[in-house]
Write an enzyme that holds these catalytic residues in place. Structure first.
Site, PDB file in Angstrom:
ATOM      1  N   CYS A  18       0.829  -1.203   0.000  1.00 41.80           N
ATOM      2  CA  CYS A  18       0.000   0.000   0.000  1.00 41.80           C
ATOM      3  C   CYS A  18       0.864   1.254   0.000  1.00 41.80           C
ATOM      4  CB  CYS A  18      -0.927   0.009   1.205  1.00 41.80           C
ATOM      5  SG  CYS A  18      -2.258  -1.211   1.097  1.00 41.80           S
ATOM      6  N   ALA A  35      -3.315  -3.376  -2.337  1.00 44.54           N
ATOM      7  CA  ALA A  35      -4.721  -3.605  -2.008  1.00 44.54           C
ATOM      8  C   ALA A  35      -5.576  -2.487  -2.591  1.00 44.54           C
ATOM      9  CB  ALA A  35      -4.898  -3.679  -0.493  1.00 44.54           C
ATOM     10  N   TYR A  67      -8.344  -8.294   7.011  1.00 48.44           N
ATOM     11  CA  TYR A  67      -9.336  -7.590   6.210  1.00 48.44           C
ATOM     12  C   TYR A  67     -10.587  -8.455   6.046  1.00 48.44           C
ATOM     13  CZ  TYR A  67      -5.435  -4.444   5.717  1.00 48.44           C
ATOM     14  OH  TYR A  67      -4.400  -3.590   6.004  1.00 48.44           O
ATOM     15  N   ARG A  77      -4.855 -14.534  -1.362  1.00 51.55           N
ATOM     16  CA  ARG A  77      -3.910 -14.351  -0.247  1.00 51.55           C
ATOM     17  C   ARG A  77      -4.591 -14.731   1.055  1.00 51.55           C
ATOM     18  NH1 ARG A  77       0.407  -9.555   0.959  1.00 51.55           N
ATOM     19  NH2 ARG A  77       1.625 -10.951  -0.364  1.00 51.55           N
ATOM     20  N   GLY A 137       8.710  -7.741  -0.860  1.00 54.02           N
ATOM     21  CA  GLY A 137       8.198  -6.405  -0.619  1.00 54.02           C
ATOM     22  C   GLY A 137       9.287  -5.410  -0.299  1.00 54.02           C
TER      23      GLY A 137
END
Length: 362
Positions: free
Chosen positions: A26, A60, A184, A232, A325
């Site tokens: 993000c 996302a 989430y 995921r 990442g």
């Protein structure tokens, strides 16, 4: 010399040039707060493609406005957003990489301030936030209490994921990832810590998995048979009474039966104070277990930052792909560096940068 990390991988109709993919990260940088990507996203994501990534997966991205983690998150619920993604996808493709997007709904963890804000927690409605939704009216620690979704609301969530997947294809993306991890919305359904429902979407694991499987069904029906779909997962809540690896193995198996192609295996995110033993490759054993026991290909994530480490994960069959990442943030050319360190000959180092190659002199 060849190495497993640089072998192409084919998923349905898509062939990706290597197994080093960019994890969704993000950026909280849709400055108009309308979910539309900006030049920042073009440069940020394009740099990874230029740096040799196999696939670049966008952060996302909210399937509905209320699904965004923050007001500055990206979205894919309207055509303006779709059209703004096209030049980004085109540039990623021009560098030889595949383009993916993570489709997400943050549920009770939506409407929050971005990480570098001086204020944290939930953004009030009067300051541009919104009332969040969740399987049950149980707040995440420090956040506002969400509204419990009705069964009709849950149906609309699945339709929102499907519509976003359709726009992803129209924007030129090569794959989509359904976000069911990190606390989430779809993870909230899976975990008994956040799902206290007593209807067909709560209680048993089969019922807690129903919302996710409905999303997988809706997305697969929308994208057709040739388009890759990744899910995921968080393989554990790291907390007693929470979601367990054995349960996620079963849900991943069901997701595969419903049309998912790969399980991207992470952990945690649903409990703010969970004691997570963080260290290099700490989540890889979870990906290996899902691959071994669920019969679905996996992606490993989590503090993968060295070429030989990544090679070992893929070469030993613990995962089919590694998603990286933070190392990409430190070095957008990580795959090019990994190829040099592993002594692998590749043909996609940018010509414009050849004067800096270690094989060149002067």
């Amino acid at each position: 010399m060849t190495h497993a990390l640089f072998d192409p991988i084919t998923v349905r109709d898509l062939t990706v040039r290597n197994r080093i993919w960019v994890s969704p990260m993000c950026q909280y940088s849709a400055e108009r707060q309308d979910g539309v990507p900006t030049p920042w996203h073009l440069v940020h994501l394009g740099g990874f493609a230029k740096g040799g990534a196999g696939a670049v997966v966008v952060e996302a991205t909210g399937v509905v406005p209320e699904g965004r983690i923050s007001p500055q998150d990206l979205g894919l619920w309207n055509d303006e957003q779709r059209d703004a993604f096209r030049p980004i996808v085109d540039f990623i493709h021009s560098q030889g990489a595949a383009a993916g997007v993570q489709l997400a709904h943050a549920g009770r963890k939506a409407s929050t301030y971005r990480p570098w804000s001086s204020t944290q927690g939930s953004v009030p409605v009067e300051d541009g936030g919104w009332t969040t939704v969740a399987p049950s009216a149980v707040a995440f620690d420090g956040y506002a209490e969400p509204r419990e979704l009705t069964t009709e609301d849950i149906r609309l969530v699945a339709l929102g994921f499907a519509a976003a997947a359709r726009r992803a294809i129209e924007a030129g993306f090569d794959l989509v990832e359904i976000h069911a991890a990190h606390g989430y919305l779809l993870h909230q359904f899976l975990s008994p810590l956040s799902n206290h429902r007593t209807d067909d979407f709560g209680g048993s694991l089969e019922h807690r998995a129903q919302a996710l499987l409905d999303v997988v069904d809706a997305v697969r029906a929308e994208v057709g048979e040739g388009f890759p779909v990744v899910v995921r997962f968080s393989a554990t809540d790291w907390t007693e009474g929470g979601l367990t690896l054995d349960e996620v193995v079963q849900v991943a198996r069901w997701a595969g039966e419903h049309g998912a192609d790969l399980a991207d295996v992470s952990t945690g995110g649903n409990v703010a104070s969970a004691p997570i033993p963080v260290g290099p490759g700490y989540q890889v054993p979870f990906a290996a277990a899902v691959k071994r026991e669920a019969g679905i290909g996996t992606i490993a994530v989590g503090m993968i930052s060295e070429a030989f480490q990544a090679e070992q994960i893929v070469a030993t069959g613990q995962a089919d792909v590694v998603m990286v990442g933070r190392e990409f943030l430190r070095d957008p050319g990580f795959p090019l560096r990994a190829a040099r360190e592993l002594n692998v000959a590749i043909d996609y180092e940018p010509q414009q940068y050849h004067r800096a190659s270690v094989t060149k002199q002067g």
